[in-house]
Design a protein around this motif. Structure first.
Motif, PDB file in Angstrom:
ATOM      1  N   LEU A  13      -8.487  15.495  15.460  1.00  0.00           N
ATOM      2  CA  LEU A  13      -8.170  15.585  14.036  1.00  0.00           C
ATOM      3  C   LEU A  13      -9.445  15.797  13.222  1.00  0.00           C
ATOM      4  O   LEU A  13      -9.483  16.632  12.316  1.00  0.00           O
ATOM      5  N   GLU A  14     -10.496  15.073  13.562  1.00  0.00           N
ATOM      6  CA  GLU A  14     -11.765  15.227  12.841  1.00  0.00           C
ATOM      7  C   GLU A  14     -12.383  16.603  13.104  1.00  0.00           C
ATOM      8  O   GLU A  14     -12.947  17.223  12.204  1.00  0.00           O
ATOM      9  N   ALA A  15     -12.269  17.110  14.321  1.00  0.00           N
ATOM     10  CA  ALA A  15     -12.851  18.410  14.663  1.00  0.00           C
ATOM     11  C   ALA A  15     -12.084  19.553  14.027  1.00  0.00           C
ATOM     12  O   ALA A  15     -12.638  20.640  13.824  1.00  0.00           O
ATOM     13  N   SER A  16     -10.814  19.359  13.713  1.00  0.00           N
ATOM     14  CA  SER A  16     -10.015  20.437  13.138  1.00  0.00           C
ATOM     15  C   SER A  16     -10.252  20.608  11.639  1.00  0.00           C
ATOM     16  O   SER A  16      -9.851  21.609  11.060  1.00  0.00           O
ATOM     17  N   ARG A  17     -10.910  19.677  11.007  1.00  0.00           N
ATOM     18  CA  ARG A  17     -11.188  19.782   9.572  1.00  0.00           C
ATOM     19  C   ARG A  17     -12.425  20.652   9.358  1.00  0.00           C
ATOM     20  O   ARG A  17     -13.452  20.444  10.004  1.00  0.00           O
ATOM     21  N   PRO A  18     -12.364  21.617   8.443  1.00  0.00           N
ATOM     22  CA  PRO A  18     -13.555  22.442   8.187  1.00  0.00           C
ATOM     23  C   PRO A  18     -14.636  21.628   7.487  1.00  0.00           C
ATOM     24  O   PRO A  18     -14.341  20.847   6.585  1.00  0.00           O
ATOM     25  N   PRO A  19     -15.892  21.819   7.879  1.00  0.00           N
ATOM     26  CA  PRO A  19     -16.981  21.031   7.275  1.00  0.00           C
ATOM     27  C   PRO A  19     -17.471  21.643   5.965  1.00  0.00           C
ATOM     28  O   PRO A  19     -18.578  22.148   5.871  1.00  0.00           O
ATOM     29  N   ILE A  20     -16.639  21.609   4.934  1.00  0.00           N
ATOM     30  CA  ILE A  20     -17.023  22.246   3.667  1.00  0.00           C
ATOM     31  C   ILE A  20     -17.865  21.330   2.790  1.00  0.00           C
ATOM     32  O   ILE A  20     -18.337  21.751   1.753  1.00  0.00           O
ATOM     33  N   GLY A  21     -18.061  20.102   3.217  1.00  0.00           N
ATOM     34  CA  GLY A  21     -18.847  19.177   2.422  1.00  0.00           C
ATOM     35  C   GLY A  21     -20.320  19.177   2.781  1.00  0.00           C
ATOM     36  O   GLY A  21     -21.122  18.546   2.104  1.00  0.00           O
TER      37      GLY A  21
END
Length: 78
Positions: A13-21
């Motif tokens: 779940l954490e890896a599927s989120r794009p790192p836009i921050g």
């Protein structure tokens, strides 16, 4: 469900989120946008060449050239 499966699901779940921050995440998005823009720019030239106005080029004049490279004289009127 075992503890290992639960922790694995949390990682997915954490890896599927794009790192836009983060800075690197924003840089990745900018690089992909630049490449997409470059592709669209090149594609626009291809479409302009296919569907754009036709121009007379040297290749079009090839059949009408004479030995000295000048256009053939127009035939005499009858």
């Amino acid at each position: 469900m075992s503890t290992a499966e639960i922790s694995d699901n949390k990682w997915e779940l954490e890896a599927s989120r794009p790192p836009i921050g983060t800075t690197t995440g924003v840089l990745q998005i900018v690089v992909i946008a630049v490449f997409a823009g470059l592709f669209v720019w090149m594609l626009s030239f291809a479409l302009r060449g296919i569907f754009g106005a036709q121009r007379e080029t040297l290749a079009d004049q090839y059949g009408r050239l004479t030995v000295d490279g000048k256009p053939a004289a127009a035939p005499a009127p009858r």
